[in-house]
Enzyme design. Structure first.
Site, PDB file in Angstrom:
ATOM      1  N   TYR A 198      -1.419   0.198  10.197  1.00 14.91           N
ATOM      2  CA  TYR A 198      -1.703  -0.575   8.981  1.00 14.91           C
ATOM      3  C   TYR A 198      -0.524  -0.472   8.006  1.00 14.91           C
ATOM      4  CZ  TYR A 198      -3.626  -1.235   4.273  1.00 14.91           C
ATOM      5  OH  TYR A 198      -3.829  -1.619   2.969  1.00 14.91           O
TER       6      TYR A 198
ATOM      7  N   SER B 115       0.832  -1.203   0.000  1.00 15.17           N
ATOM      8  CA  SER B 115       0.000   0.000   0.000  1.00 15.17           C
ATOM      9  C   SER B 115       0.865   1.251   0.000  1.00 15.17           C
ATOM     10  CB  SER B 115      -0.856  -0.021   1.269  1.00 15.17           C
ATOM     11  OG  SER B 115      -1.424   1.230   1.500  1.00 15.17           O
TER      12      SER B 115
ATOM     13  N   LYS C  47       2.260  -3.374   6.488  1.00 19.57           N
ATOM     14  CA  LYS C  47       2.573  -3.628   5.068  1.00 19.57           C
ATOM     15  C   LYS C  47       4.080  -3.522   4.837  1.00 19.57           C
ATOM     16  CE  LYS C  47      -1.591  -4.300   3.424  1.00 19.57           C
ATOM     17  NZ  LYS C  47      -1.983  -5.543   2.785  1.00 19.57           N
TER      18      LYS C  47
HETATM   19  N1  LIG Z   1      -8.790  -1.050  -1.188  1.00 22.99           N
HETATM   20  C1  LIG Z   1      -7.716  -0.263  -1.264  1.00 22.99           C
HETATM   21  O1  LIG Z   1      -7.804   0.937  -1.612  1.00 22.99           O
HETATM   22  C2  LIG Z   1      -6.353  -0.819  -0.937  1.00 22.99           C
HETATM   23  C3  LIG Z   1      -5.227   0.038  -1.039  1.00 22.99           C
HETATM   24  C4  LIG Z   1      -3.972  -0.477  -0.742  1.00 22.99           C
HETATM   25  C5  LIG Z   1      -3.821  -1.811  -0.390  1.00 22.99           C
HETATM   26  N2  LIG Z   1      -4.914  -2.610  -0.277  1.00 22.99           N
HETATM   27  C6  LIG Z   1      -4.725  -4.016   0.105  1.00 22.99           C
HETATM   28  O2  LIG Z   1      -5.307  -4.841  -0.875  1.00 22.99           O
HETATM   29  C7  LIG Z   1      -5.758  -6.069  -0.291  1.00 22.99           C
HETATM   30  C8  LIG Z   1      -7.201  -6.333  -0.703  1.00 22.99           C
HETATM   31  O3  LIG Z   1      -7.992  -5.236  -0.284  1.00 22.99           O
HETATM   32  P1  LIG Z   1      -9.543  -5.124  -0.607  1.00 22.99           P
HETATM   33  O4  LIG Z   1      -9.838  -3.680  -0.720  1.00 22.99           O
HETATM   34  O5  LIG Z   1      -9.906  -6.040  -1.703  1.00 22.99           O
HETATM   35  O6  LIG Z   1     -10.162  -5.635   0.768  1.00 22.99           O
HETATM   36  P2  LIG Z   1     -11.245  -6.784   1.058  1.00 22.99           P
HETATM   37  O7  LIG Z   1     -11.518  -6.707   2.517  1.00 22.99           O
HETATM   38  O8  LIG Z   1     -12.382  -6.662   0.124  1.00 22.99           O
HETATM   39  O9  LIG Z   1     -10.437  -8.111   0.711  1.00 22.99           O
HETATM   40  C9  LIG Z   1      -9.668  -8.848   1.637  1.00 22.99           C
HETATM   41  C10 LIG Z   1     -10.031 -10.311   1.449  1.00 22.99           C
HETATM   42  O10 LIG Z   1      -9.217 -11.106   2.327  1.00 22.99           O
HETATM   43  C11 LIG Z   1     -10.059 -11.999   3.045  1.00 22.99           C
HETATM   44  N3  LIG Z   1      -9.404 -12.235   4.344  1.00 22.99           N
HETATM   45  C12 LIG Z   1      -9.142 -11.311   5.319  1.00 22.99           C
HETATM   46  N4  LIG Z   1      -8.564 -11.910   6.375  1.00 22.99           N
HETATM   47  C13 LIG Z   1      -8.463 -13.234   6.059  1.00 22.99           C
HETATM   48  C14 LIG Z   1      -7.976 -14.356   6.767  1.00 22.99           C
HETATM   49  N5  LIG Z   1      -7.530 -14.267   8.023  1.00 22.99           N
HETATM   50  N6  LIG Z   1      -7.988 -15.566   6.150  1.00 22.99           N
HETATM   51  C15 LIG Z   1      -8.484 -15.689   4.877  1.00 22.99           C
HETATM   52  N7  LIG Z   1      -8.991 -14.654   4.178  1.00 22.99           N
HETATM   53  C16 LIG Z   1      -8.974 -13.443   4.773  1.00 22.99           C
HETATM   54  C17 LIG Z   1     -11.395 -11.298   3.161  1.00 22.99           C
HETATM   55  O11 LIG Z   1     -12.480 -12.166   3.389  1.00 22.99           O
HETATM   56  C18 LIG Z   1     -11.485 -10.597   1.813  1.00 22.99           C
HETATM   57  O12 LIG Z   1     -12.056 -11.450   0.843  1.00 22.99           O
HETATM   58  C19 LIG Z   1      -5.554  -5.912   1.212  1.00 22.99           C
HETATM   59  O13 LIG Z   1      -4.344  -6.554   1.546  1.00 22.99           O
HETATM   60  C20 LIG Z   1      -5.411  -4.412   1.402  1.00 22.99           C
HETATM   61  O14 LIG Z   1      -4.617  -4.094   2.520  1.00 22.99           O
HETATM   62  C21 LIG Z   1      -6.184  -2.154  -0.540  1.00 22.99           C
END
Ligand SMILES: NC(=O)c1ccc[n+]([C@@H]2O[C@H](COP(=O)([O-])OP(=O)(O)OC[C@H]3O[C@@H](n4cnc5c(N)ncnc54)[C@H](O)[C@@H]3O)[C@@H](O)[C@H]2O)c1
Length: 329
Positions: A145, A121, A149
């Site tokens: 957070y 991130s 990362k």
């Molecule tokens: N959305 C953003 O703007 C953004 C920006 C930077 C980084 N990220 C990173 O991208 C990744 C995905 O983000 P997202 O927005 O799709 O979020 P999201 O919450 O929709 O997706 C995360 C997924 O991981 C699964 N998960 C969480 N903990 C788990 C566990 N203990 N065991 C198994 N599955 C688990 C959840 O059920 C979900 O399907 C994350 O790592 C997040 O930190 C997101």
């Protein structure tokens, strides 16, 4: 390739899985559905309902089944992702992000999966010292957070040295939008990001949105961010996996649109495209929110030939609005 997508039922993970399937790869999704949704799964991809804290379950999944076979790569998206919450509940983030990832790395090391693409991130950078932010920018996360990362990026560096794994850390800026072909069914759960909050207000799922400060040193006083379309992110994952597997080299790379939009600009475009009033209230600034954040994606272009193609604000908002309308109808 045969790919295990951990966190593949979530918002970004479902788009990433769709892109790999479209490119002719085989995928298995491993997800505990804590924020992921069954409606985000695809019939072509096997699904394992599992948690990254269940080490034997993870090992079993990584071995692959008779149907899936062994994996060439894994994509690790599973995490808790709310920066504000991470400052109030650091234990949750230590457990899910750090301990969960160490389980993944240890299991991948035991099984011998060599290629890992990790969802990092822009939060690893903290307060910008210059703009646009490139990968050489100092990393001083302002929230727990972002710290998790950055630590995971460091673990990956050690596993690369000691276990000859290759990794791509993709430092996403603000992910937004929905599949440009309209194939993703589930909506982001409990969103804290601007675009889905605006969409919820447009649909009447919330009465108004809050704008955190209008006295920043920006043209209209509201914060400027770099919004990257989730379909562009998905294409970036495929390009990154291709790069590390073909070149045998690891990679840390920004994925951003290189464009900044202010909160006011985003709200106004959303009002125009949805035809909805989207009431907005100005409230106090949030601590640690910089005035402006924009990415340099020059390195992604140079190494991966990647550039954002769908990240103009009209596409970000119209694909989101389509997804919300489809969901509600
Ligand atoms: N959305 C953003 O703007 C953004 C920006 C930077 C980084 N990220 C990173 O991208 C990744 C995905 O983000 P997202 O927005 O799709 O979020 P999201 O919450 O929709 O997706 C995360 C997924 O991981 C699964 N998960 C969480 N903990 C788990 C566990 N203990 N065991 C198994 N599955 C688990 C959840 O059920 C979900 O399907 C994350 O790592 C997040 O930190 C997101």
């Amino acid at each position: 390739m045969n790919i295990l997508v951990i966190g593949g039922a979530g918002y970004i993970g479902s788009h990433v899985t769709r892109e790999f399937l479209d490119q002719g790869h085989r995928c298995t999704v491993y997800d505990n559905l804590s924020s992921g949704l069954r409606e985000n799964l695809f019939p072509e991809a096997e699904f394992i309902h599992g948690d990254i804290h269940d080490y034997p379950g993870l090992m079993q999944a990584m071995k692959g089944s008779a149907k899936s076979g062994g994996f060439d790569a894994l994509i690790h998206l599973a995490a808790s992702k709310a920066a504000g919450e991470s400052m109030l509940k650091p234990e949750k983030y230590s457990r899910n992000n750090i301990m969960g990832t160490l389980n993944i790395l240890n299991a991948a090391s035991e099984i011998g999966i060599k290629n890992i693409v990790f969802s990092s991130s822009a939060a690893v950078y903290g307060e910008p010292e210059y703009l646009p932010i490139d990968e050489k920018h100092p990393t001083k996360p302002e929230n727990y957070y972002g710290f998790t990362k950055l630590e995971i990026e460091r673990f990956l560096g050690w596993y690369e040295k000691l276990r000859t794994m290759r990794y791509a850390c993709l430092r996403y800026f603000n992910a937004a939008g929905y599949d440009v072909k309209g194939r993703i069914k589930g909506l982001e759960q409990n969103p804290a990001n601007l675009l889905p909050v605006i969409m919820e207000a447009a649909c009447g799922m919330r009465t108004e949105i809050q704008i955190f400060g209008n006295d920043y040193d920006t043209p209209d006083g509201t914060c400027i961010r770099d919004y990257i379309h989730v379909s562009d992110l998905a294409i970036g994952h495929a390009a990154a996996l291709d790069y590390i597997s073909k070149n045998g080299k690891s990679l840390i790379v920004n994925l951003g649109s290189e464009t900044g939009s202010s909160v006011t600009e985003v709200v106004e475009i959303a009002r125009r495209l949805t035809g909805k009033p989207i009431p907005a209230k100005i409230v106090a600034r949030r601590p640690g929110d910089p005035a402006k954040l924009t990415a340099s994606s020059a390195f992604a272009h140079e190494t991966l030939g990647w550039r954002a193609q769908h990240s103009d604000m009209e596409t970000l908002i119209s694909t989101s609005w389509e997804a919300y309308r489809r969901h509600l109808s």
